[in-house]
Design an enzyme around this catalytic site. Structure first.
Site, PDB file in Angstrom:
ATOM      1  N   GLU A   1       0.835  -1.215   0.000  1.00 24.20           N
ATOM      2  CA  GLU A   1       0.000   0.000   0.000  1.00 24.20           C
ATOM      3  C   GLU A   1       0.866   1.261   0.000  1.00 24.20           C
ATOM      4  O   GLU A   1       2.086   1.197   0.180  1.00 24.20           O
ATOM      5  CB  GLU A   1      -0.932   0.016   1.218  1.00 24.20           C
TER       6      GLU A   1
ATOM      7  N   ASP B   1     -16.537   5.386  14.439  1.00 20.48           N
ATOM      8  CA  ASP B   1     -15.330   5.318  13.623  1.00 20.48           C
ATOM      9  C   ASP B   1     -14.830   3.886  13.480  1.00 20.48           C
ATOM     10  O   ASP B   1     -14.136   3.356  14.347  1.00 20.48           O
ATOM     11  CB  ASP B   1     -14.247   6.229  14.219  1.00 20.48           C
TER      12      ASP B   1
ATOM     13  N   SER C   1     -12.953   1.543  10.536  1.00 19.54           N
ATOM     14  CA  SER C   1     -12.257   1.665   9.255  1.00 19.54           C
ATOM     15  C   SER C   1     -12.945   0.862   8.151  1.00 19.54           C
ATOM     16  O   SER C   1     -13.423  -0.257   8.376  1.00 19.54           O
ATOM     17  CB  SER C   1     -10.822   1.169   9.405  1.00 19.54           C
ATOM     18  N   ALA C   2     -12.941   1.442   6.956  1.00 17.16           N
ATOM     19  CA  ALA C   2     -13.470   0.744   5.777  1.00 17.16           C
ATOM     20  C   ALA C   2     -12.631  -0.503   5.450  1.00 17.16           C
ATOM     21  O   ALA C   2     -13.079  -1.376   4.697  1.00 17.16           O
ATOM     22  CB  ALA C   2     -13.494   1.690   4.577  1.00 17.16           C
TER      23      ALA C   2
ATOM     24  N   LYS D   1      -3.294  -2.233  16.060  1.00 16.32           N
ATOM     25  CA  LYS D   1      -2.647  -1.260  16.939  1.00 16.32           C
ATOM     26  C   LYS D   1      -3.558  -0.914  18.103  1.00 16.32           C
ATOM     27  O   LYS D   1      -4.772  -0.854  17.941  1.00 16.32           O
ATOM     28  CB  LYS D   1      -2.403   0.010  16.135  1.00 16.32           C
TER      29      LYS D   1
HETATM   30  N1  PSU Z   1      -1.838   1.705  10.297  1.00 17.04           N
HETATM   31  C1  PSU Z   1      -0.524   2.053  10.304  1.00 17.04           C
HETATM   32  N2  PSU Z   1      -0.049   2.838   9.320  1.00 17.04           N
HETATM   33  C2  PSU Z   1      -0.859   3.306   8.335  1.00 17.04           C
HETATM   34  C3  PSU Z   1      -2.237   2.906   8.324  1.00 17.04           C
HETATM   35  C4  PSU Z   1      -2.680   2.112   9.317  1.00 17.04           C
HETATM   36  O1  PSU Z   1       0.226   1.664  11.185  1.00 17.04           O
HETATM   37  O2  PSU Z   1      -0.382   4.027   7.465  1.00 17.04           O
HETATM   38  C5  PSU Z   1      -3.105   3.350   7.193  1.00 17.04           C
HETATM   39  C6  PSU Z   1      -3.446   2.156   6.284  1.00 17.04           C
HETATM   40  O3  PSU Z   1      -3.394   2.597   4.943  1.00 17.04           O
HETATM   41  C7  PSU Z   1      -4.879   1.838   6.661  1.00 17.04           C
HETATM   42  C8  PSU Z   1      -5.405   3.201   6.992  1.00 17.04           C
HETATM   43  O4  PSU Z   1      -5.610   1.219   5.635  1.00 17.04           O
HETATM   44  O5  PSU Z   1      -4.334   3.826   7.693  1.00 17.04           O
HETATM   45  C9  PSU Z   1      -6.657   3.157   7.827  1.00 17.04           C
HETATM   46  O6  PSU Z   1      -7.179   4.435   7.914  1.00 17.04           O
HETATM   47  P1  PSU Z   1      -8.582   4.659   8.619  1.00 17.04           P
HETATM   48  O7  PSU Z   1      -8.321   4.294  10.068  1.00 17.04           O
HETATM   49  O8  PSU Z   1      -8.863   6.101   8.410  1.00 17.04           O
HETATM   50  O9  PSU Z   1      -9.538   3.744   7.957  1.00 17.04           O
HETATM   51 MN    MN Z   2     -12.059   6.148  10.353  1.00 19.89          MN
END
Ligand code: PSU
Ligand code: MN
Length: 304
Positions: A27, A140, A142-143, A161
């Site tokens: 990614e 909140d 994540s998708a 995490k």
């Molecule tokens: N966790 C990390 N580093 C990151 C991400 C997650 O340790 O860069 C990034 C990944 O691309 C993940 C995204 O898909 O954050 C999730 O974002 P959100 O929580 O906004 O869905």
């Molecule tokens: Mn989010």
């Protein structure tokens, strides 16, 4: 091979696809939003090299001027790493970015979509997004989790995490029918630390067996991905209690500054890095490398 016309596949990746070599998708949000400069470029290139050293072909994924890039040039990686205008593109942003010819980095969800379009089955990242702490109020989630339930890609990560609610993240994955596998561990790793206190559904001790589960799942037409959780190597891990404290502090700061939505994960990552004086970044780099190596092994067995 006929691929989607929105894709630009790098010649080395195309060659690997045509000759059925193992490929590992990577990614790019980690480059633009997950790490500071210059560690972001260094890590991105290093992780690609780790995939190569493990006999697979890396394909870092991003969107450049509306084109879905599968495999990036060094220039493109540099662009993502240094340009503040680079957007964080998740599933919901993808069609807009393409039709409006925007540039952006891809999260786990959008990387899975693009990897699948390019017929790449295995993807390595650091951590996935999940159910955030306090999600019962903020909603909140994540998708990434929804994507894991829909798109047939194996995602290798270092667990969840502690910026997330690890227990709720596991519950959500269960509801969505996403298998969660611990590689050589019975406990879900907590990203910076190898243990979280939560059990995984299944411990699997070889890349071969993981590849076999993948093949079986998709042979059975059970749609969606597989989440492989790979603990950070012991020598690089950070103490769970210490990290938890740093994360708590970061969450309080985020609340104070009213950080929301797609900004929250990048904000917390950089805050935690500040609080731990770079320790978390170093662990982050080491665990991604570890995941890339495992993903390459899974991809090799999957191709057989
Ligand atoms: N966790 C990390 N580093 C990151 C991400 C997650 O340790 O860069 C990034 C990944 O691309 C993940 C995204 O898909 O954050 C999730 O974002 P959100 O929580 O906004 O869905
Ligand atoms: Mn989010």
């Amino acid at each position: 091979m006929k691929l989607n016309s929105y894709l630009d596949v790098h010649p080395k990746v195309e060659n690997a696809l045509n000759s059925k070599q193992p490929i590992v998708a990577l990614e790019s949000t980690i480059i633009s939003h997950g790490m500071p400069y210059p560690e972001n470029i260094e890590t991105s290139l290093m992780v690609e090299n780790t995939v190569r050293a493990n006999n697979a072909i890396p394909a870092t994924i991003a969107i450049i001027k509306g084109r879905l890039k599968v495999g990036l040039t060094k220039k493109e990686i540099e662009f993502l790493a240094t340009n503040d205008e680079v957007r964080k593109i998740s599933r919901r942003d993808l069609a807009i970015a393409v039709s409006q010819k925007l540039s952006g980095s891809t999260t786990v969800s959008s990387t899975m979509i693009i990897a699948h379009l390019a017929k790449i089955a295995v993807f390595a990242t650091g951590g996935i997004g999940g159910v955030h702490r306090g999600a019962e109020k903020t909603f909140d989630i994540s998708a990434d989790l929804e994507e894991l339930s829909k798109t047939n890609v194996c995602v290798v990560c270092a667990g969840a995490k502690a910026i997330l609610d690890i227990g709720l993240t596991l519950e959500y994955l269960e509801t969505k029918g996403v298998p969660v596998i611990g590689y050589k561990t019975s406990e879900l790793p907590a990203f910076y630390s190898s243990k979280s206190g939560f059990k995984v559904d299944y411990q699997v001790n070889s890349a071969f067996k993981i590849a076999k589960i993948l093949k079986t799942k998709w042979d059975l037409s059970i749609e969606g991905g597989l989440l492989v959780t790979n603990p950070i190597p012991k020598t690089f891990e950070l103490e769970f209690a210490m990290m938890n404290e740093a994360i708590n502090e970061a969450i309080i700061e985020a609340d104070k500054e009213k950080i929301k939505g797609k900004e929250i994960t990048p904000y917390l990552l950089s805050k935690v890095n500040e609080i731990t004086q770079g320790k978390s970044l170093n662990a982050n780099i080491k665990l991604i490398q570890n995941n890339a190596a495992l993903a390459a092994k899974i991809a090799i067995h999957y191709m057989k």
